[in-house]
Design a protein around this motif. Structure first.
Motif, PDB file in Angstrom:
ATOM      1  N   ARG A 228       5.901 -16.909  40.022  1.00 57.70           N
ATOM      2  CA  ARG A 228       4.707 -17.336  39.289  1.00 57.70           C
ATOM      3  C   ARG A 228       4.072 -16.367  38.383  1.00 57.70           C
ATOM      4  N   LYS A 229       3.633 -16.564  37.308  1.00 58.69           N
ATOM      5  CA  LYS A 229       3.044 -15.324  36.754  1.00 58.69           C
ATOM      6  C   LYS A 229       1.394 -15.751  36.482  1.00 58.69           C
ATOM      7  N   PHE A 230       0.443 -14.704  36.584  1.00 61.05           N
ATOM      8  CA  PHE A 230      -0.596 -14.997  36.387  1.00 61.05           C
ATOM      9  C   PHE A 230      -1.357 -13.905  35.534  1.00 61.05           C
ATOM     10  N   ASP A 231      -2.412 -14.396  34.684  1.00 65.27           N
ATOM     11  CA  ASP A 231      -3.261 -13.253  33.824  1.00 65.27           C
ATOM     12  C   ASP A 231      -3.788 -12.170  34.548  1.00 65.27           C
ATOM     13  N   ALA A 232      -3.501 -11.073  34.169  1.00 67.33           N
ATOM     14  CA  ALA A 232      -4.108  -9.697  35.030  1.00 67.33           C
ATOM     15  C   ALA A 232      -5.336  -9.172  34.179  1.00 67.33           C
ATOM     16  N   ARG A 233      -5.270  -9.751  32.927  1.00 70.50           N
ATOM     17  CA  ARG A 233      -6.584  -9.013  32.356  1.00 70.50           C
ATOM     18  C   ARG A 233      -7.884  -9.678  32.545  1.00 70.50           C
ATOM     19  N   VAL A 234      -8.935  -9.126  32.092  1.00 67.20           N
ATOM     20  CA  VAL A 234     -10.340  -9.635  32.408  1.00 67.20           C
ATOM     21  C   VAL A 234     -10.584 -10.582  31.592  1.00 67.20           C
ATOM     22  N   LEU A 235     -10.942 -11.781  32.426  1.00 70.68           N
ATOM     23  CA  LEU A 235     -11.014 -13.051  32.001  1.00 70.68           C
ATOM     24  C   LEU A 235     -12.779 -13.352  31.878  1.00 70.68           C
ATOM     25  N   THR A 236     -13.343 -14.573  31.286  1.00 71.84           N
ATOM     26  CA  THR A 236     -14.378 -14.709  30.862  1.00 71.84           C
ATOM     27  C   THR A 236     -14.702 -16.123  31.737  1.00 71.84           C
ATOM     28  N   LEU A 237     -15.915 -16.340  32.437  1.00 68.71           N
ATOM     29  CA  LEU A 237     -15.907 -17.425  33.015  1.00 68.71           C
ATOM     30  C   LEU A 237     -17.352 -17.849  32.640  1.00 68.71           C
ATOM     31  N   ASP A 238     -17.401 -19.001  31.664  1.00 67.56           N
ATOM     32  CA  ASP A 238     -18.569 -19.649  31.023  1.00 67.56           C
ATOM     33  C   ASP A 238     -19.123 -20.561  32.025  1.00 67.56           C
ATOM     34  N   ILE A 239     -20.296 -20.371  32.474  1.00 70.51           N
ATOM     35  CA  ILE A 239     -20.845 -21.179  33.133  1.00 70.51           C
ATOM     36  C   ILE A 239     -21.925 -22.340  32.480  1.00 70.51           C
ATOM     37  N   PRO A 240     -21.959 -23.459  32.560  1.00 64.05           N
ATOM     38  CA  PRO A 240     -22.998 -24.232  31.884  1.00 64.05           C
ATOM     39  C   PRO A 240     -24.573 -23.905  32.325  1.00 64.05           C
ATOM     40  N   PRO A 241     -25.301 -23.973  31.443  1.00 59.15           N
ATOM     41  CA  PRO A 241     -26.774 -23.660  31.533  1.00 59.15           C
ATOM     42  C   PRO A 241     -27.174 -24.777  32.912  1.00 59.15           C
ATOM     43  N   ASP A 242     -28.072 -23.911  33.747  1.00 61.99           N
ATOM     44  CA  ASP A 242     -28.623 -24.641  34.786  1.00 61.99           C
ATOM     45  C   ASP A 242     -30.269 -24.301  35.067  1.00 61.99           C
ATOM     46  N   ARG A 243     -30.805 -25.051  35.970  1.00 63.99           N
ATOM     47  CA  ARG A 243     -32.298 -24.725  35.913  1.00 63.99           C
ATOM     48  C   ARG A 243     -32.379 -24.035  37.499  1.00 63.99           C
ATOM     49  N   PHE A 244     -33.081 -22.969  37.326  1.00 65.33           N
ATOM     50  CA  PHE A 244     -33.381 -22.505  38.517  1.00 65.33           C
ATOM     51  C   PHE A 244     -35.129 -22.155  38.796  1.00 65.33           C
ATOM     52  N   LEU A 245     -35.526 -22.105  40.094  1.00 65.99           N
ATOM     53  CA  LEU A 245     -36.982 -22.305  40.414  1.00 65.99           C
ATOM     54  C   LEU A 245     -37.210 -20.608  40.768  1.00 65.99           C
ATOM     55  N   THR A 246     -38.577 -20.217  39.977  1.00 64.64           N
ATOM     56  CA  THR A 246     -39.170 -18.840  40.365  1.00 64.64           C
ATOM     57  C   THR A 246     -39.909 -19.077  41.546  1.00 64.64           C
ATOM     58  N   SER A 247     -40.405 -17.737  42.073  1.00 66.48           N
ATOM     59  CA  SER A 247     -41.279 -17.879  43.285  1.00 66.48           C
ATOM     60  C   SER A 247     -42.533 -18.825  42.970  1.00 66.48           C
ATOM     61  N   GLU A 248     -42.832 -19.056  41.681  1.00 69.13           N
ATOM     62  CA  GLU A 248     -44.099 -19.896  41.394  1.00 69.13           C
ATOM     63  C   GLU A 248     -43.889 -21.286  41.255  1.00 69.13           C
ATOM     64  N   ALA A 249     -42.333 -21.784  41.735  1.00 72.01           N
ATOM     65  CA  ALA A 249     -41.925 -23.023  41.471  1.00 72.01           C
ATOM     66  C   ALA A 249     -42.064 -23.465  40.125  1.00 72.01           C
ATOM     67  N   LYS A 250     -41.479 -22.577  39.253  1.00 72.29           N
ATOM     68  CA  LYS A 250     -41.429 -22.667  37.478  1.00 72.29           C
ATOM     69  C   LYS A 250     -40.056 -22.808  37.223  1.00 72.29           C
ATOM     70  N   ASN A 251     -39.774 -23.899  36.610  1.00 70.80           N
ATOM     71  CA  ASN A 251     -38.410 -23.893  36.173  1.00 70.80           C
ATOM     72  C   ASN A 251     -37.808 -23.112  34.999  1.00 70.80           C
ATOM     73  N   VAL A 252     -36.742 -22.622  35.098  1.00 69.46           N
ATOM     74  CA  VAL A 252     -36.251 -21.574  34.151  1.00 69.46           C
ATOM     75  C   VAL A 252     -34.711 -22.002  33.824  1.00 69.46           C
ATOM     76  N   ILE A 253     -34.373 -22.291  32.610  1.00 70.19           N
ATOM     77  CA  ILE A 253     -33.159 -22.652  32.114  1.00 70.19           C
ATOM     78  C   ILE A 253     -32.142 -21.340  31.865  1.00 70.19           C
ATOM     79  N   VAL A 254     -31.231 -21.281  32.492  1.00 68.13           N
ATOM     80  CA  VAL A 254     -30.662 -19.817  32.376  1.00 68.13           C
ATOM     81  C   VAL A 254     -29.080 -20.220  32.025  1.00 68.13           C
ATOM     82  N   ASP A 255     -28.509 -19.709  30.862  1.00 71.48           N
ATOM     83  CA  ASP A 255     -27.068 -19.789  30.449  1.00 71.48           C
ATOM     84  C   ASP A 255     -26.560 -18.192  30.750  1.00 71.48           C
TER      85      ASP A 255
END
Length: 292
Positions: free
Chosen positions: A57-84
Motif C-alpha cells: 500500500r502506497k501513501f502520499d508523503a508530501r505536505v497535503l492541504t486540508l480545506d475546512i468548511p467555514p464555521d461559526r465560533f463564539l468569542t468571550s463576548e458571545a459574539k459569532n465569528v465566521i472563520v474560514d
C-alpha cells in the motif's frame, strides 16, 4: 518455437511484475504479509516481494492541504465569528496512520477537521471580538496547532501549519461592530474638537491680553511723549516771552484774530475800546495798556 519463447517471456514479465515493486521518494509504503504489516517505509528504489503472499500500500508523503468548511465560533463576548481556515499536514508514521485510519485518507481528514474545530472553538472563547479582529489570530492559530499536535500524532500524521484564510462577521454582528466603531470615532473626533476649541480660546485670550498690554503701553508712551512735548513747547513759549514780551503779546493776538475770524459768518458784538481790538487802535497796543 517463437511462440513458446514469447509465452515464456510474458510469463517471466508477469512474475517479475508480481515479485517487485518500486518506492518513490514522495511516497510512504507499507508491505503486508497475509494482511499483516511486515515492513514499513522501505528505502526508495526497487524491492522484491512474494506474489500473492505480499501486497503493498502506497501513501502520499508530501505536505497535503486540508480545506475546512467555514464555521461559526463564539468569542468571550458571545459574539459569532465566521472563520474560514485550512491546515497543512503530512503522514509521518505510516504504520500508525494505517492502524488509526485503516489507510483511509478521508477518515484522517475528518478526524483532524474535528480536532481543529474543537481547538478553534476553545481558543476563540478566550478572546474578545476586538482582540480577534485586531491581531490575535496568529496567537490563536499557534495555540490550535499546538493543542492538535498530540492528537495528530495518534493518527500518525504531523500538523505542519494552521492558517486562517478569511474571517467574517455575521450581518447583525457587523452592524453592531460598525456602529460601535462609528461611535468611538465620533467620540475621538468630539474630543479633538473640544481640545481645539479650548486651545483656540486660550490663544484668543492670550492675544486679547497682549493687545490690551500693547495698547496700554502705547498710550502710556504717547502721553509721556505728549507731556514732554507740551512741556517743551511751554518752555519754548516762556523763553520766547521773556526775550520779547511785546512781540509775544502781538503774536498771540494775531493768532486769536485768525482763529476767531476764520469763518465767513463769524459775528462779534464788542465795544470799540475792547481789549481785544487794542492792536487795531494802536499797532503797539500802548493805549490799550494805558487804559488797563
Amino acid at each position: 518455437m517463437f511462440r513458446i519463447a514469447a509465452i515464456v517471456l510474458a510469463v517471466a514479465a508477469v512474475i517479475v511484475a508480481l515479485s517487485t515493486f518500486t518506492v518513490d521518494e514522495r511516497e510512504r509504503v507499507i508491505v503486508f504479509s497475509l494482511g499483516e504489516i511486515k515492513r514499513v517505509d522501505p528505502e526508495p528504489g526497487l524491492h522484491l516481494k512474494f506474489p500473492i503472499v505480499n501486497n503493498v500500500r502506497k501513501f502520499d508523503a508530501r505536505v497535503l492541504t486540508l480545506d475546512i468548511p467555514p464555521d461559526r465560533f463564539l468569542t468571550s463576548e458571545a459574539k459569532n465569528v465566521i472563520v474560514d481556515f485550512y491546515a497543512k499536514w503530512r503522514i509521518d508514521d505510516v504504520g500508525q496512520f494505517f492502524r488509526a485510519t485503516r489507510g483511509d485518507e478521508r477518515n484522517a481528514q475528518e478526524r483532524m477537521t474535528q480536532i481543529l474545530r474543537d481547538g478553534m472553538r476553545n481558543e476563540f472563547a478566550k478572546y474578545t471580538l476586538e482582540e480577534v479582529v485586531s491581531g490575535e489570530r496568529i496567537t490563536i492559530m499557534g495555540a490550535v496547532r499546538q493543542q492538535a499536535l498530540d492528537t495528530a500524532a495518534e493518527l500518525g500524521v504531523v500538523l505542519v501549519d494552521v492558517r486562517i484564510r478569511r474571517m467574517d462577521l455575521p450581518d447583525e454582528v457587523s452592524e453592531s461592530v460598525f456602529a460601535r466603531m462609528r461611535a468611538e470615532r465620533e467620540r475621538i473626533a468630539q474630543d479633538f474638537r473640544a481640545r481645539g476649541r479650548e486651545e483656540g480660546e486660550r490663544i484668543r485670550a492670550r492675544a486679547d491680553r497682549d493687545r490690551t498690554v500693547i495698547i496700554a503701553n502705547a498710550y502710556r508712551d504717547a502721553e509721556r511723549i505728549r507731556g514732554e512735548g507740551d512741556a517743551g513747547a511751554a518752555a519754548t513759549f516762556a523763553e520766547a516771552y521773556e526775550q520779547d514780551e511785546e512781540f509775544f503779546a502781538f503774536y498771540r493776538s494775531l493768532l486769536a484774530y485768525r482763529n476767531t475770524m476764520a469763518g465767513p459768518e463769524n459775528v462779534f458784538v464788542l465795544e470799540p475800546d475792547s481789549q481785544f481790538f487794542r492792536y487795531f487802535r494802536d499797532p503797539l497796543g500802548n493805549q490799550a495798556r494805558a487804559g488797563d
